[in-house]
Scaffold this motif. Structure first.
Motif, PDB file in Angstrom:
ATOM      1  N   GLY A  58       4.409  -7.022 -12.769  1.00 11.88           N
ATOM      2  CA  GLY A  58       3.162  -6.782 -12.059  1.00 11.88           C
ATOM      3  C   GLY A  58       2.437  -8.046 -11.664  1.00 11.88           C
ATOM      4  N   VAL A  59       2.940  -9.215 -12.043  1.00 12.09           N
ATOM      5  CA  VAL A  59       2.264 -10.465 -11.694  1.00 12.09           C
ATOM      6  C   VAL A  59       2.506 -10.815 -10.230  1.00 12.09           C
ATOM      7  CG1 VAL A  59       2.068 -12.918 -12.238  1.00 12.09           C
ATOM      8  CG2 VAL A  59       2.450 -11.254 -14.076  1.00 12.09           C
ATOM      9  N   ARG A  60       3.726 -10.654  -9.789  1.00  8.70           N
ATOM     10  CA  ARG A  60       4.047 -10.985  -8.401  1.00  8.70           C
ATOM     11  C   ARG A  60       3.699  -9.867  -7.438  1.00  8.70           C
ATOM     12  NH1 ARG A  60      10.126 -12.285  -8.338  1.00  8.70           N
ATOM     13  NH2 ARG A  60       9.676 -12.084  -6.096  1.00  8.70           N
ATOM     14  N   LEU A  61       3.878  -8.619  -7.858  1.00  2.45           N
ATOM     15  CA  LEU A  61       3.618  -7.506  -6.942  1.00  2.45           C
ATOM     16  C   LEU A  61       3.288  -6.249  -7.716  1.00  2.45           C
ATOM     17  CD1 LEU A  61       3.665  -6.241  -4.058  1.00  2.45           C
ATOM     18  CD2 LEU A  61       6.089  -5.730  -4.464  1.00  2.45           C
ATOM     19  N   ILE A  62       2.255  -5.544  -7.263  1.00  2.00           N
ATOM     20  CA  ILE A  62       1.901  -4.206  -7.746  1.00  2.00           C
ATOM     21  C   ILE A  62       1.665  -3.349  -6.514  1.00  2.00           C
ATOM     22  CG2 ILE A  62       0.258  -2.783  -9.021  1.00  2.00           C
ATOM     23  CD1 ILE A  62      -0.438  -5.234 -10.682  1.00  2.00           C
ATOM     24  N   THR A  63       2.421  -2.278  -6.390  1.00  4.31           N
ATOM     25  CA  THR A  63       2.256  -1.334  -5.287  1.00  4.31           C
ATOM     26  C   THR A  63       2.057   0.062  -5.863  1.00  4.31           C
ATOM     27  OG1 THR A  63       3.673  -2.659  -3.851  1.00  4.31           O
ATOM     28  CG2 THR A  63       3.268  -0.391  -3.192  1.00  4.31           C
ATOM     29  N   VAL A  64       0.994   0.716  -5.444  1.00  3.50           N
ATOM     30  CA  VAL A  64       0.704   2.086  -5.884  1.00  3.50           C
ATOM     31  C   VAL A  64       0.648   2.966  -4.645  1.00  3.50           C
ATOM     32  CG1 VAL A  64      -0.926   3.601  -7.042  1.00  3.50           C
ATOM     33  CG2 VAL A  64      -0.549   1.288  -7.912  1.00  3.50           C
ATOM     34  N   GLU A  65       1.564   3.925  -4.566  1.00  2.00           N
ATOM     35  CA  GLU A  65       1.650   4.840  -3.434  1.00  2.00           C
ATOM     36  C   GLU A  65       1.257   6.240  -3.894  1.00  2.00           C
ATOM     37  OE1 GLU A  65       5.709   4.615  -2.319  1.00  2.00           O
ATOM     38  OE2 GLU A  65       5.667   2.465  -1.841  1.00  2.00           O
ATOM     39  N   ASP A  66       0.491   6.937  -3.072  1.00  2.21           N
ATOM     40  CA  ASP A  66       0.086   8.294  -3.416  1.00  2.21           C
ATOM     41  C   ASP A  66       0.071   9.155  -2.160  1.00  2.21           C
ATOM     42  OD1 ASP A  66      -2.735   8.647  -2.242  1.00  2.21           O
ATOM     43  OD2 ASP A  66      -2.973   6.791  -3.378  1.00  2.21           O
ATOM     44  N   ASP A  67      -0.042  10.458  -2.360  1.00  2.00           N
ATOM     45  CA  ASP A  67      -0.120  11.410  -1.250  1.00  2.00           C
ATOM     46  C   ASP A  67      -1.482  12.087  -1.221  1.00  2.00           C
ATOM     47  OD1 ASP A  67       0.118  12.853  -3.559  1.00  2.00           O
ATOM     48  OD2 ASP A  67       1.638  14.251  -2.798  1.00  2.00           O
ATOM     49  N   GLY A  68      -2.519  11.311  -1.547  1.00  3.28           N
ATOM     50  CA  GLY A  68      -3.864  11.858  -1.592  1.00  3.28           C
ATOM     51  C   GLY A  68      -4.486  12.021  -0.218  1.00  3.28           C
ATOM     52  N   CYS A  69      -5.806  12.160  -0.183  1.00  7.30           N
ATOM     53  CA  CYS A  69      -6.516  12.465   1.058  1.00  7.30           C
ATOM     54  C   CYS A  69      -6.578  11.289   2.016  1.00  7.30           C
ATOM     55  CB  CYS A  69      -7.923  12.944   0.738  1.00  7.30           C
ATOM     56  SG  CYS A  69      -8.946  11.714  -0.102  1.00  7.30           S
ATOM     57  N   GLY A  70      -6.366  10.058   1.531  1.00  4.99           N
ATOM     58  CA  GLY A  70      -6.376   8.905   2.408  1.00  4.99           C
ATOM     59  C   GLY A  70      -7.776   8.422   2.732  1.00  4.99           C
ATOM     60  N   ILE A  71      -7.851   7.245   3.389  1.00  3.12           N
ATOM     61  CA  ILE A  71      -9.121   6.629   3.768  1.00  3.12           C
ATOM     62  C   ILE A  71      -9.164   6.527   5.289  1.00  3.12           C
ATOM     63  CG2 ILE A  71     -10.622   4.615   3.480  1.00  3.12           C
ATOM     64  CD1 ILE A  71      -9.074   3.940   0.946  1.00  3.12           C
ATOM     65  N   PRO A  72     -10.196   7.037   5.937  1.00  6.45           N
ATOM     66  CA  PRO A  72     -10.284   6.921   7.406  1.00  6.45           C
ATOM     67  C   PRO A  72     -10.345   5.459   7.851  1.00  6.45           C
ATOM     68  CG  PRO A  72     -11.815   8.575   6.577  1.00  6.45           C
ATOM     69  CD  PRO A  72     -11.281   7.854   5.381  1.00  6.45           C
ATOM     70  N   ARG A  73      -9.969   5.247   9.092  1.00  3.04           N
ATOM     71  CA  ARG A  73      -9.888   3.893   9.641  1.00  3.04           C
ATOM     72  C   ARG A  73     -11.225   3.172   9.545  1.00  3.04           C
ATOM     73  NH1 ARG A  73     -11.395   1.519  14.302  1.00  3.04           N
ATOM     74  NH2 ARG A  73     -10.117  -0.232  15.119  1.00  3.04           N
ATOM     75  N   GLU A  74     -12.319   3.832   9.900  1.00  2.00           N
ATOM     76  CA  GLU A  74     -13.624   3.170   9.932  1.00  2.00           C
ATOM     77  C   GLU A  74     -14.162   2.857   8.539  1.00  2.00           C
ATOM     78  OE1 GLU A  74     -14.070   7.631  10.273  1.00  2.00           O
ATOM     79  OE2 GLU A  74     -12.888   6.046  11.238  1.00  2.00           O
ATOM     80  N   GLU A  75     -13.597   3.482   7.479  1.00  2.00           N
ATOM     81  CA  GLU A  75     -14.078   3.240   6.125  1.00  2.00           C
ATOM     82  C   GLU A  75     -13.250   2.208   5.372  1.00  2.00           C
ATOM     83  OE1 GLU A  75     -14.491   6.855   3.959  1.00  2.00           O
ATOM     84  OE2 GLU A  75     -15.676   7.866   5.513  1.00  2.00           O
TER      85      GLU A  75
END
Length: 704
Positions: free
Chosen positions: A84-101
């Protein structure tokens, strides 16, 4: 050095005088230059906040998984490089964040979870401060890729440059953190090896997985799958909305499946269900059996409204429930889920939100204590019958043998062999041996010719040399024939005069007594095989529980008998101990202790409990005062009473080398089956062990 700056020559006498004055010391020390008060730069503020929130890669994983769960994700994937020192990636299928936010999401104290003080006091989400993303972005290279379901395309935001550009992604969010602590090299030096940091990251995800059976989790490291826990609870349908009982059963099965997947199937097999409701607090989960206790407290999980916490109130309550069933310093295992009104718990007391503060800590403490205690109280002997009922009976009927009784998994059919008395074997000739063999097995394997031959031979032949009585063949006797008891057992457990016979309606989980070994252990035979009982430990628990019941059924204000000391024992006390002794004088009196102030800094012990008269009164008083200062008075009283009752039970239980009759042994087994916590004595030692037929066969290599 110029003449203007050259130091002046001092007279030694003057120097000596100056050295003796405090003013000389003040003059020699240069006063630090005063710095003006000013606002810190935003980046430095974020890095300071990161020092509280981001301790190691596991802290980043925890915060990002929290956000994914708050977004309603049902599948979360964590990918790591170098622990986790070089890279941490967390992927989910949640509601997401709109572009403007997206740009707003990386600002300090920007969140969608609270709006006012009321929301903060009743927060039900995992995160709420809105400072985690800003703190992580200040000590790493971070990017956010997100797309809501109603948005046509995803957008990628680079946290350092602020660049926002379109990208491809399914609905959901991907948080990517590279080169953690690259901007603070000093923090990076404190990190451990990659393997250690990976273990902490896995533990962080595991804590989330234990409370979210409806969410699937996967952890990848260096391109290899490390852990994966699939979702075990399907989404709630409309039918489940109307049938609450069916949905709770489905939730329980899904949670058991998740516990078995994460903690192993042994945890499920060696734990019991906890389901307790008291006032505003509900306690659910599983508590490990005392036999499953460990040397470390690494499998103790407490959740408050779905949040993993480490709280002294919960830890103490759980430990107190195991107090008289654990041996030594063993640590119990449990996974407890406490649910209560969010208004009654404050989660905003720790930077990492791992600690909480309850509005009524005593209510929560008692709920956890009684919930675990009630689950542990049921004797496990009944589980033997449940296991026997679930095990298919052997196919004895197919072989023409009598079948097992209801509730019995193993009931071997008696042979036609008659009983024998094994005495000193005589010297016999071959004809006598043949005759004894025929008598031993009757007519089952003989023929008419052989019978005639035996009859004729015995009429004309006599033994040539017999120095001892031959084996005597007797009629078949019952398998078990208890003799009348010669006397009663110890006073704590009176002998049952006549026990009802075992039947399908009245099964005996611990079986029937067969013998006693060296006056210490009782051997019993039950449907599963053989039971070995430590009679002193078992009887000690029975007496202990009866004494507790008698005390609980009596007057609640009754006190423990005390004995005045001829010479009061005095000791130096702290102000806290003096205040505790004055505030809890009535509680001390209930415990049989009289501790009074002797001077402003001294306490005197004038009386101690009668059963502990031989102990050290000062040590006893100090320990009780320390307990009263930390915990509720009623808890201390109950614990002290139980210790005294345990001492009484130990002295009142049947001793080793006490020869018991079969009736007394069976009476002890029946009492064990109906006594709470009878699987351990009050010192935490086991009282009985089961050896199944499969284990016995393995000892003698049968069937191999």
């Amino acid at each position: 050095m110029t003449a203007d700056t050259a130091p002046a020559t001092l007279d030694p006498a003057d120097a000596t005088d100056d050295a003796l004055t405090p003013a000389a010391h003040s003059a020699d020390r240069a006063a630090p230059a005063r710095r003006p008060i000013q606002d810190l730069p935003d980046e430095l503020v974020s890095q300071i906040a990161a020092g509280e929130v981001v301790e190691r890669p596991a802290s980043v994983v925890r915060e990002l998984v929290d956000n994914a769960l708050d977004a309603g994700a049902t599948s979360i994937t964590v990918r790591l490089l170098a622990g986790g020192v070089r890279l941490i990636t967390v992927e989910d299928d949640g509601c997401g964040i709109p572009r403007e936010e997206l740009p707003i999401a990386l600002r300090r104290h920007a969140t969608s979870k609270i709006r006012n003080l009321h929301d903060l006091e009743s927060v039900a989400t995992m995160g709420f401060r809105g400072e985690a993303l800003a703190a992580i972005a200040s000590v790493s290279e971070m990017s956010v890729l997100s797309r809501p379901a109603q948005q046509e395309s995803a957008y990628l935001l680079d946290a350092r440059s602020g660049e926002l550009r379109p990208a491809a992604r399914n609905p959901g969010t991907t948080m990517e953190v590279k080169e953690l602590f690259f901007s603070t090299p000093a923090r990076r030096k404190f990190l451990k090896t990659d393997a250690t940091e990976l273990a902490h990251c896995v533990e962080a995800v595991r804590r989330h997985a234990l409370t979210r059976p409806a969410v699937g989790f996967a952890i990848w490291h260096e391109g290899k799958l490390v852990e994966q826990w699939r979702a075990t609870l399907p989404p709630r349908s409309d039918e489940d909305q109307h049938d609450e009982a069916a949905w709770q059963q489905l939730e329980q099965r899904a949670m058991d499946k998740r516990l078995a997947d994460v903690l192993g199937p042994d945890f499920l097999e060696q734990s019991i269900v906890v389901n307790y409701q008291a006032g505003h607090v509900q306690v659910r989960g599983r508590a490990g059996l005392p036999d499953a206790a460990r040397s470390r407290a690494d499998q103790q999980f407490c959740y408050v409204n779905g949040r993993f916490v480490r709280d002294k109130v919960l830890t103490h309550a759980a430990r107190a429930a195991y107090e008289d069933v654990l041996h030594g310093h063993r640590q119990p295992v449990y996974a407890l889920y406490i649910s209560l009104d969010p208004m009654r718990v404050d989660v905003n007391v720790h930077p990492t939100k791992i600690e909480v503060r309850f509005r009524d800590s005593r209510e929560v403490h008692q709920a956890v204590l009684h919930g675990v205690e009630n689950a542990l109280a049921a004797p496990r002997a009944q589980q033997l019958l449940d296991a026997a009922a679930a095990t298919p009976a052997p196919t004895a009927a197919a072989a023409g043998q009598p079948t097992a009784l209801p509730g019995q998994a193993y009931a071997p059919a008696p042979q036609a062999q008659t009983a024998m008395r094994f005495e000193a074997p005589p010297r016999v000739n071959g004809l006598q041996a043949l005759q004894q063999t025929a008598a031993l097995w009757g007519q089952a394997g003989g023929t008419a010719a052989a019978d005639n031959a035996l009859a004729g031979s015995t009429a004309t032949s006599t033994p040539t040399s017999i120095d001892a009585t031959p084996w005597q063949v007797q009629e078949a006797s019952p398998r078990w024939n208890p003799q009348p008891a010669a006397g009663a057992m110890a006073a704590g457990a009176p002998l049952v005069p006549t026990l009802p016979p075992e039947s399908a309606d009245n099964p005996w989980p611990l079986g029937r007594a067969v013998a006693q070994i060296h006056g210490v252990y009782i051997l019993a035979e039950n449907a599963q095989g053989m039971v070995i009982v430590d009679m002193h430990a078992a009887h000690e628990r029975i007496v202990y529980e009866r004494l507790k019941s008698q005390l609980d059924d009596g007057d609640a204000s009754s006190t423990i008998a005390s004995q005045p000391l001829l010479i009061p024992a005095t000791f130096s006390a702290t102000p806290e101990e003096v205040a505790t002794a004055e505030d809890h004088s009535e509680t001390l009196a209930q415990l049989g202790l009289e501790v009074v102030p002797f001077s402003p800094k001294t306490l005197a012990v004038r009386a101690t409990p009668t059963t502990l008269a031989q102990g050290n009164p000062v040590e006893l008083a100090r320990s009780v005062l320390a307990e009263l200062a930390q915990h509720d008075a009623s808890t201390v009283v109950q614990r002290a009473r139980n210790e005294i009752l345990g001492t009484m039970a130990c002295h009142g239980a049947v001793r080793a080398n006490r020869q018991l009759t079969i009736d007394e042994m069976n009476a002890l087994l029946r009492d064990m089956e109906h006594t709470e916590r009878s699987d351990q004595c009050n010192h935490g030692r086991p009282t009985w062990r089961q050896l199944s037929m499969k284990e016995l066969d393995a000892l003698f290599l049968r069937g191999r």
